[in-house]
Design a protein around this motif. Structure first.
Motif, PDB file in Angstrom:
ATOM      1  N   ARG A   1      32.776  31.943  36.372  1.00  0.00           N
ATOM      2  CA  ARG A   1      32.363  33.161  37.084  1.00  0.00           C
ATOM      3  C   ARG A   1      31.937  34.163  36.030  1.00  0.00           C
ATOM      4  NH1 ARG A   1      36.663  36.256  40.342  1.00  0.00           N
ATOM      5  NH2 ARG A   1      37.146  37.005  38.270  1.00  0.00           N
ATOM      6  N   TRP A   2      30.670  34.481  36.052  1.00  0.00           N
ATOM      7  CA  TRP A   2      30.107  35.336  35.012  1.00  0.00           C
ATOM      8  C   TRP A   2      30.019  36.792  35.418  1.00  0.00           C
ATOM      9  CZ3 TRP A   2      30.424  32.574  30.945  1.00  0.00           C
ATOM     10  CH2 TRP A   2      30.245  31.199  31.020  1.00  0.00           C
ATOM     11  N   SER A   3      30.342  37.129  36.661  1.00  0.00           N
ATOM     12  CA  SER A   3      30.247  38.520  37.104  1.00  0.00           C
ATOM     13  C   SER A   3      31.512  39.280  36.705  1.00  0.00           C
ATOM     14  CB  SER A   3      30.046  38.583  38.616  1.00  0.00           C
ATOM     15  OG  SER A   3      31.151  38.002  39.270  1.00  0.00           O
ATOM     16  N   GLY A   4      31.425  40.592  36.815  1.00  0.00           N
ATOM     17  CA  GLY A   4      32.581  41.417  36.483  1.00  0.00           C
ATOM     18  C   GLY A   4      32.575  41.820  35.022  1.00  0.00           C
ATOM     19  N   THR A   5      33.677  42.403  34.600  1.00  0.00           N
ATOM     20  CA  THR A   5      33.747  42.933  33.242  1.00  0.00           C
ATOM     21  C   THR A   5      34.027  41.851  32.201  1.00  0.00           C
ATOM     22  OG1 THR A   5      36.108  43.373  33.513  1.00  0.00           O
ATOM     23  CG2 THR A   5      34.589  45.166  34.050  1.00  0.00           C
ATOM     24  N   GLU A   6      34.569  40.730  32.647  1.00  0.00           N
ATOM     25  CA  GLU A   6      34.957  39.683  31.706  1.00  0.00           C
ATOM     26  C   GLU A   6      34.700  38.307  32.320  1.00  0.00           C
ATOM     27  OE1 GLU A   6      38.839  39.423  29.127  1.00  0.00           O
ATOM     28  OE2 GLU A   6      39.306  39.061  31.230  1.00  0.00           O
ATOM     29  N   PRO A   7      33.896  37.464  31.664  1.00  0.00           N
ATOM     30  CA  PRO A   7      33.678  36.113  32.204  1.00  0.00           C
ATOM     31  C   PRO A   7      34.995  35.363  32.341  1.00  0.00           C
ATOM     32  CG  PRO A   7      32.143  36.569  30.419  1.00  0.00           C
ATOM     33  CD  PRO A   7      33.154  37.679  30.423  1.00  0.00           C
TER      34      PRO A   7
END
Length: 125
Positions: A65-71
């Motif tokens: 999951r590459w979304s958000g603040t941290e993969p």
């Protein structure tokens, strides 16, 4: 690690275990209050491949999951009746997989594990 639960993820103590005498597998142990709550054993290839694409069927599935603040890398674990989704930081799993393949390179697992001997021992009457 985190237990991915709505509405907010919950921190979770999870430890990955890899042994060169069992080179095809990796285990993840979940702990609470110093006690092992659950242990899942699965192919190390799922963890290695799951860093870049969705992989796995049935009881264990892994995907990035590459979304958000941290993969992160997610693991869906099921025993047929119950299941959960946990995640780990992608950079931590990348380091774990690097160390695993440094210890036992892909395609060289049979140098560390004699499958024929194990099968012979199981089939001996």
């Amino acid at each position: 690690m985190r237990l991915e639960a709505a509405p907010l993820p919950v921190p979770l103590e999870g430890v990955f275990v890899y042994r060169t005498d069992r080179p095809y597998e990796v285990a993840v142990e979940f702990r609470g209050a110093g006690v092992r709550i659950a242990r899942w054993v699965f192919s190390r290839e799922l963890l290695i491949d799951g860093q870049s694409c969705a992989t796995g069927e049935g009881d264990i599935q892994v995907w990035p999951r590459w979304s958000g603040t941290e993969p992160r890398v997610l693991l869906a674990l099921s025993n047929g009746e119950r299941g959960c989704v946990v995640s780990a930081r992608a950079k931590d799993l990348r380091e774990l997989c690097r160390r695993m393949t440094e210890l036992v390179p892909r395609g060289q697992e049979d140098r560390h594990y004699d499958l024929d001997a194990e099968l012979s021992a199981l089939l001996t009457f």
